[in-house]
Design a protein around this motif. Structure first.
Motif, PDB file in Angstrom:
ATOM      1  N   ASN A   1      36.698  61.260  41.999  1.00 13.40           N
ATOM      2  CA  ASN A   1      37.312  60.463  43.103  1.00 13.40           C
ATOM      3  C   ASN A   1      38.656  61.134  43.502  1.00 13.40           C
ATOM      4  O   ASN A   1      39.511  61.532  42.634  1.00 13.40           O
ATOM      5  N   PRO A   2      39.009  61.089  44.647  1.00 17.09           N
ATOM      6  CA  PRO A   2      38.261  60.782  45.928  1.00 17.09           C
ATOM      7  C   PRO A   2      37.128  61.693  46.596  1.00 17.09           C
ATOM      8  O   PRO A   2      36.525  61.579  47.636  1.00 17.09           O
ATOM      9  N   SER A   3      37.155  62.972  45.959  1.00 16.04           N
ATOM     10  CA  SER A   3      36.363  63.979  46.773  1.00 16.04           C
ATOM     11  C   SER A   3      35.053  64.265  46.408  1.00 16.04           C
ATOM     12  O   SER A   3      34.474  65.432  45.998  1.00 16.04           O
ATOM     13  N   PHE A   4      34.534  63.074  45.740  1.00 14.08           N
ATOM     14  CA  PHE A   4      33.209  63.016  45.143  1.00 14.08           C
ATOM     15  C   PHE A   4      32.023  63.553  46.165  1.00 14.08           C
ATOM     16  O   PHE A   4      32.293  63.517  47.353  1.00 14.08           O
ATOM     17  N   ASP A   5      30.935  64.164  45.676  1.00 16.13           N
ATOM     18  CA  ASP A   5      29.749  64.191  46.498  1.00 16.13           C
ATOM     19  C   ASP A   5      28.806  63.074  46.756  1.00 16.13           C
ATOM     20  O   ASP A   5      28.389  62.537  45.698  1.00 16.13           O
ATOM     21  N   LEU A   6      29.011  62.369  47.877  1.00 17.01           N
ATOM     22  CA  LEU A   6      28.515  61.084  48.090  1.00 17.01           C
ATOM     23  C   LEU A   6      26.949  61.165  48.047  1.00 17.01           C
ATOM     24  O   LEU A   6      26.383  60.101  47.761  1.00 17.01           O
ATOM     25  N   ASP A   7      26.418  62.223  48.067  1.00 24.35           N
ATOM     26  CA  ASP A   7      24.691  62.179  48.035  1.00 24.35           C
ATOM     27  C   ASP A   7      24.495  62.476  46.691  1.00 24.35           C
ATOM     28  O   ASP A   7      22.832  62.293  46.551  1.00 24.35           O
ATOM     29  N   GLN A   8      25.083  62.707  45.821  1.00 24.42           N
ATOM     30  CA  GLN A   8      24.530  63.027  44.295  1.00 24.42           C
ATOM     31  C   GLN A   8      24.669  61.983  43.419  1.00 24.42           C
ATOM     32  O   GLN A   8      25.673  61.337  43.329  1.00 24.42           O
ATOM     33  N   ARG A   9      23.613  61.829  42.749  1.00 26.38           N
ATOM     34  CA  ARG A   9      23.499  60.604  41.743  1.00 26.38           C
ATOM     35  C   ARG A   9      24.263  61.160  40.523  1.00 26.38           C
ATOM     36  O   ARG A   9      23.485  61.839  40.017  1.00 26.38           O
ATOM     37  N   THR A  10      25.093  60.450  40.184  1.00 32.41           N
ATOM     38  CA  THR A  10      25.777  60.949  38.733  1.00 32.41           C
ATOM     39  C   THR A  10      24.879  60.308  37.791  1.00 32.41           C
ATOM     40  O   THR A  10      24.476  59.469  37.452  1.00 32.41           O
ATOM     41  N   GLU A  11      25.118  61.162  36.453  1.00 32.84           N
ATOM     42  CA  GLU A  11      24.143  60.859  35.411  1.00 32.84           C
ATOM     43  C   GLU A  11      25.099  59.919  34.522  1.00 32.84           C
ATOM     44  O   GLU A  11      24.723  59.483  33.462  1.00 32.84           O
ATOM     45  N   LYS A  12      26.445  59.811  34.579  1.00 36.50           N
ATOM     46  CA  LYS A  12      27.262  58.911  33.979  1.00 36.50           C
ATOM     47  C   LYS A  12      28.061  57.938  34.857  1.00 36.50           C
ATOM     48  O   LYS A  12      28.489  58.405  35.778  1.00 36.50           O
ATOM     49  N   VAL A  13      28.137  56.743  34.415  1.00 32.80           N
ATOM     50  CA  VAL A  13      28.761  55.803  35.117  1.00 32.80           C
ATOM     51  C   VAL A  13      29.823  55.029  34.420  1.00 32.80           C
ATOM     52  O   VAL A  13      29.601  54.591  33.151  1.00 32.80           O
ATOM     53  N   LEU A  14      31.006  55.075  34.807  1.00 30.79           N
ATOM     54  CA  LEU A  14      32.097  54.444  34.228  1.00 30.79           C
ATOM     55  C   LEU A  14      32.593  53.192  34.893  1.00 30.79           C
ATOM     56  O   LEU A  14      32.969  53.247  36.128  1.00 30.79           O
ATOM     57  N   ILE A  15      32.462  52.065  34.277  1.00 34.79           N
ATOM     58  CA  ILE A  15      32.833  50.909  34.892  1.00 34.79           C
ATOM     59  C   ILE A  15      34.226  50.420  34.344  1.00 34.79           C
ATOM     60  O   ILE A  15      34.391  50.343  32.960  1.00 34.79           O
ATOM     61  N   PHE A  16      35.165  50.059  35.067  1.00 41.32           N
ATOM     62  CA  PHE A  16      36.581  49.828  34.558  1.00 41.32           C
ATOM     63  C   PHE A  16      36.772  48.234  34.857  1.00 41.32           C
ATOM     64  O   PHE A  16      36.523  48.002  36.072  1.00 41.32           O
ATOM     65  N   ALA A  17      37.176  47.484  34.109  1.00 39.95           N
ATOM     66  CA  ALA A  17      37.580  46.304  34.180  1.00 39.95           C
ATOM     67  C   ALA A  17      39.012  45.953  33.801  1.00 39.95           C
ATOM     68  O   ALA A  17      39.427  46.148  32.750  1.00 39.95           O
ATOM     69  N   SER A  18      39.644  45.049  34.814  1.00 41.72           N
ATOM     70  CA  SER A  18      41.192  44.736  34.530  1.00 41.72           C
ATOM     71  C   SER A  18      41.441  43.654  35.182  1.00 41.72           C
ATOM     72  O   SER A  18      41.112  43.530  36.478  1.00 41.72           O
ATOM     73  N   LEU A  19      42.192  42.692  34.750  1.00 43.52           N
ATOM     74  CA  LEU A  19      42.642  41.520  35.354  1.00 43.52           C
ATOM     75  C   LEU A  19      44.321  41.485  35.585  1.00 43.52           C
ATOM     76  O   LEU A  19      44.752  40.565  36.021  1.00 43.52           O
ATOM     77  N   GLY A  20      44.717  42.526  35.442  1.00 40.69           N
ATOM     78  CA  GLY A  20      46.331  43.088  35.830  1.00 40.69           C
ATOM     79  C   GLY A  20      46.908  42.476  34.486  1.00 40.69           C
ATOM     80  O   GLY A  20      46.554  42.657  33.557  1.00 40.69           O
ATOM     81  N   THR A  21      48.035  42.213  35.043  1.00 40.90           N
ATOM     82  CA  THR A  21      49.192  41.956  34.121  1.00 40.90           C
ATOM     83  C   THR A  21      49.663  40.636  33.797  1.00 40.90           C
ATOM     84  O   THR A  21      50.581  40.144  32.995  1.00 40.90           O
ATOM     85  N   VAL A  22      49.501  39.710  34.932  1.00 38.21           N
ATOM     86  CA  VAL A  22      49.817  38.374  34.979  1.00 38.21           C
ATOM     87  C   VAL A  22      48.915  37.445  34.589  1.00 38.21           C
ATOM     88  O   VAL A  22      48.924  36.379  33.880  1.00 38.21           O
ATOM     89  N   PHE A  23      47.804  37.417  35.376  1.00 36.48           N
ATOM     90  CA  PHE A  23      46.566  36.531  35.157  1.00 36.48           C
ATOM     91  C   PHE A  23      45.713  36.864  34.340  1.00 36.48           C
ATOM     92  O   PHE A  23      44.355  36.945  34.777  1.00 36.48           O
ATOM     93  N   ASN A  24      45.899  37.404  33.087  1.00 34.07           N
ATOM     94  CA  ASN A  24      44.958  38.074  32.284  1.00 34.07           C
ATOM     95  C   ASN A  24      44.539  37.247  31.229  1.00 34.07           C
ATOM     96  O   ASN A  24      43.627  37.977  30.223  1.00 34.07           O
ATOM     97  N   ASP A  25      45.140  36.296  30.677  1.00 33.98           N
ATOM     98  CA  ASP A  25      44.782  35.448  29.717  1.00 33.98           C
ATOM     99  C   ASP A  25      43.649  34.641  29.509  1.00 33.98           C
ATOM    100  O   ASP A  25      43.604  33.543  29.105  1.00 33.98           O
ATOM    101  N   PHE A  26      42.318  35.170  30.052  1.00 31.80           N
ATOM    102  CA  PHE A  26      41.367  34.383  30.106  1.00 31.80           C
ATOM    103  C   PHE A  26      40.097  35.228  29.510  1.00 31.80           C
ATOM    104  O   PHE A  26      39.133  35.945  30.249  1.00 31.80           O
ATOM    105  N   LYS A  27      39.899  34.846  28.061  1.00 30.08           N
ATOM    106  CA  LYS A  27      38.792  35.756  27.505  1.00 30.08           C
ATOM    107  C   LYS A  27      37.365  35.347  27.955  1.00 30.08           C
ATOM    108  O   LYS A  27      36.695  36.313  27.676  1.00 30.08           O
ATOM    109  N   GLN A  28      37.431  34.156  28.366  1.00 28.18           N
ATOM    110  CA  GLN A  28      36.034  33.801  28.931  1.00 28.18           C
ATOM    111  C   GLN A  28      35.555  34.631  29.949  1.00 28.18           C
ATOM    112  O   GLN A  28      34.278  34.925  30.077  1.00 28.18           O
ATOM    113  N   ILE A  29      36.355  35.232  30.943  1.00 28.17           N
ATOM    114  CA  ILE A  29      35.848  36.030  31.937  1.00 28.17           C
ATOM    115  C   ILE A  29      35.707  37.435  31.423  1.00 28.17           C
ATOM    116  O   ILE A  29      34.815  37.965  31.675  1.00 28.17           O
ATOM    117  N   PHE A  30      36.633  37.836  30.443  1.00 32.72           N
ATOM    118  CA  PHE A  30      36.205  39.306  29.868  1.00 32.72           C
ATOM    119  C   PHE A  30      34.853  39.024  29.019  1.00 32.72           C
ATOM    120  O   PHE A  30      34.314  40.224  28.901  1.00 32.72           O
TER     121      PHE A  30
END
Length: 442
Positions: free
Chosen positions: A249-278
Motif C-alpha cells: 500500500n498504496p501503490s499495489f497492483d490492483l489486478d493481482q491477487r495476493t497470496e497472502k492476506v493480512l487482516i488488521f483489527a484495532s478499536l483504537g485507544t479509548v473505546f477498546n475495553d470490549f473483549k466480546q468484540i475481539f
C-alpha cells in the motif's frame, strides 16, 4: 546580523490520542519551518510524542482520563470538561500571563482552551493572542451536519438523560458565574468559530461541504506516517509476520491477487475495553481461514492493555498475534483489510495507505465516519458494535477481500486525500495569519 523574532504558541488539546496526534505534524512544522516556540499541553502517555516534535511538554494538572466513561456520549464529554475546566482554567490563566503566547491553538473539543480565550478577551489589559480552532474530524453546523435527527440519535435521550442535561446546565451556570463568562449553552459553544478555523480533513471528505463557508480552512490529514512509523519493532513474532509480507500500500497492483492476506483489527485507544468484540473478530477470522485454505491469511489484533490481560494465556497460532499495541503505520502499509472503530485518525491513515475497511464504530464521531465512507463512498462495510455475529463479520471479510472494487475505490480516494499535507498546511495558515495581523497593527 538579522535575527528572526520567535513567536510563541500554546497548544491546548483535549488530551486523548485522537486529538493530540493530528496536531503533532503541525507542531513540528511551526517549530522547524516557522521558528515558533511551542508549549504543548497533554498527559504523560503522549509526552514522548509531543517532545519529539521539539515542543515543550506541559502536563495538565487536573485531567484524569482513567475515570472517563467507557462509552461516553456528548453529555458525558461536556459534563467532564466543565468539571475539569473549573479546576484547570486558573492554572492555564497563570501560565498565559507568565508566558504571553502570540497564539493559542485549541482542539475544538477543548472547552478549557475556549474558556481561556474567552476570559482573556474580556480583559482588555491582557495581550490579545490569535485564537485558532483546530478540528481533527468533520466540521459541524447544527441542523446541516449532523442533522437534528442525527443529533437526537447521537444523544439517545431518555428520562435519565434529561436529568443529566439539567446537571450539565447547572455546571455551565456555576462556571459562567465563577469566571464571569456567558456560557449557557455548551452545545452551541462547542460549534462556535474563532479568528482562524482549521479542519484536519480534506474538503472532499467533509459531508455537505457546500453548506460550509470560507471561514473554515480544510487543510487535510497530517502526514502521520512520517512521525509514527516505528523503526524498530520490539515484538519478534510481529516482526516475523510483517517481514513475511511485502509492502503493498498504496501503490499495489490492483489486478493481482495476493497470496497472502493480512487482516488488521484495532478499536483504537479509548473505546477498546470490549473483549466480546475481539472474540467475535477472532472467531470470524477462523471462519475466514476455513473459507479458502489455499489463501495464506494473517491476523494482527491490537486490543489495548486492559483486554490484553484477558488474552495473555491465549495460544495464538503462527499466523495470528494479539498485542496491547502495535505500530499502526507499519501494519497498514502491508494490510489487505482494516477492521476499525472508525476514529478519524485511524481512518485517515487507512485511506492514506488505501486499505479497505470494516467499521465497528463505538462512539463519538465514529458512526458518522463509518456512514460517510461506507454509505457515500462505498469503501467498506459497517456493523453496529454489539449487534453483529462472527459469521456476518466473516462474510464481510470475504466480500471485501474477493471484491477488488473495494480496493480500487479506496485507492482512488487515497489519491484525492493524499494531495494534502495537513500538518504543513495548518502551520502555514497560522504563520500567514499572524504575519498579516502584525502588518495591519504596524
Amino acid at each position: 546580523m538579522f535575527i528572526m523574532e520567535r513567536k510563541k504558541a500554546f497548544i491546548i488539546p483535549f488530551p486523548q490520542h485522537g486529538h493530540i496526534n493530528p496536531m503533532l505534524s503541525m507542531t513540528k512544522e511551526l517549530i522547524n519551518k516557522h521558528h515558533f516556540d511551542v508549549i504543548f499541553y497533554g498527559l504523560d502517555d503522549r509526552r514522548e510524542a509531543i517532545e519529539n516534535t521539539g515542543a515543550t511538554y506541559r502536563k495538565f494538572k487536573h485531567f484524569n482520563l482513567t475515570n472517563f466513561p467507557k462509552m461516553p456520549d456528548l453529555v458525558d464529554v461536556f459534563t467532564y470538561q466543565l468539571k475539569v475546566s473549573n479546576q484547570e482554567l486558573p492554572t492555564l490563566l497563570e501560565d498565559y500571563i507568565r508566558d504571553q503566547p502570540d497564539v493559542i491553538i485549541y482542539d475544538f473539543m477543548s472547552l478549557h482552551g475556549k474558556f481561556l480565550l474567552k476570559f482573556i478577551r474580556k480583559k482588555k489589559c491582557l495581550k490579545q493572542p490569535l485564537g485558532v480552532n483546530f478540528n481533527p474530524t468533520f466540521a459541524l453546523k447544527p441542523g446541516i451536519f449532523p442533522t437534528d435527527e442525527e443529533w437526537s440519535e447521537a444523544m439517545n435521550k431518555n428520562f435519565w438523560d434529561i436529568i443529566r442535561l439539567v446537571w450539565l446546565f447547572i455546571l455551565q451556570a456555576i462556571l459562567s458565574i465563577k469566571f464571569r463568562l456567558n456560557i449557557w449553552n455548551t452545545m452551541k459553544f462547542f460549534t462556535e468559530t474563532d479568528e482562524l478555523n482549521l479542519v484536519g480533513i480534506s474538503p472532499e471528505f467533509q459531508p455537505k461541504r457546500e453548506y460550509f463557508g470560507n471561514e473554515l480552512k480544510f487543510v487535510g490529514h497530517s502526514a502521520s506516517d512520517q512521525i509514527q512509523k516505528a523503526k524498530i519493532i520490539s515484538d519478534k513474532k510481529l516482526e516475523k509476520i510483517l517481514d513475511s509480507i511485502d509492502v503493498i500500500n498504496p501503490s499495489f497492483d490492483l489486478d493481482q491477487r495476493t497470496e497472502k492476506v493480512l487482516i488488521f483489527a484495532s478499536l483504537g485507544t479509548v473505546f477498546n475495553d470490549f473483549k466480546q468484540i475481539f472474540d467475535k473478530i477472532l472467531d470470524a477470522f477462523k471462519l475466514f481461514e476455513s473459507e479458502d485454505p489455499s489463501l495464506k491469511s494473517f491476523l494482527i489484533m491490537s486490543v489495548g492493555h486492559t483486554v490484553f490481560e484477558e488474552y495473555k494465556d491465549y495460544q495464538c497460532p503462527d499466523n495470528m498475534i494479539i498485542l496491547p499495541y502495535v505500530p499502526q503505520i507499519n501494519v497498514l502499509e502491508k494490510a489487505s483489510l482494516f477492521i476499525t472503530h472508525g476514529g478519524m485518525g485511524s481512518t485517515n491513515e487507512a485511506i492514506y495507505f488505501a486499505v479497505p475497511l470494516i467499521f465497528i464504530p463505538m462512539s463519538a464521531d465514529q458512526p458518522f465516519v463509518a456512514k460517510r465512507l461506507c454509505d457515500d463512498f462505498n469503501l467498506g462495510i459497517r456493523f453496529k458494535p454489539f449487534d453483529f455475529t462472527s459469521p456476518q463479520l466473516k462474510d464481510g471479510m470475504v466480500k471485501i477481500i474477493n471484491d477488488h472494487t473495494y480496493r480500487q475505490r479506496t485507492f482512488d480516494f487515497s489519491k484525492i486525500l493524499n494531495k494534502y499535507n495537513g500538518g504543513k498546511m495548518a502551520a502555514d495558515e497560522i504563520a500567514k495569519f499572524i504575519d498579516e495581523r502584525d502588518k495591519k497593527q504596524k
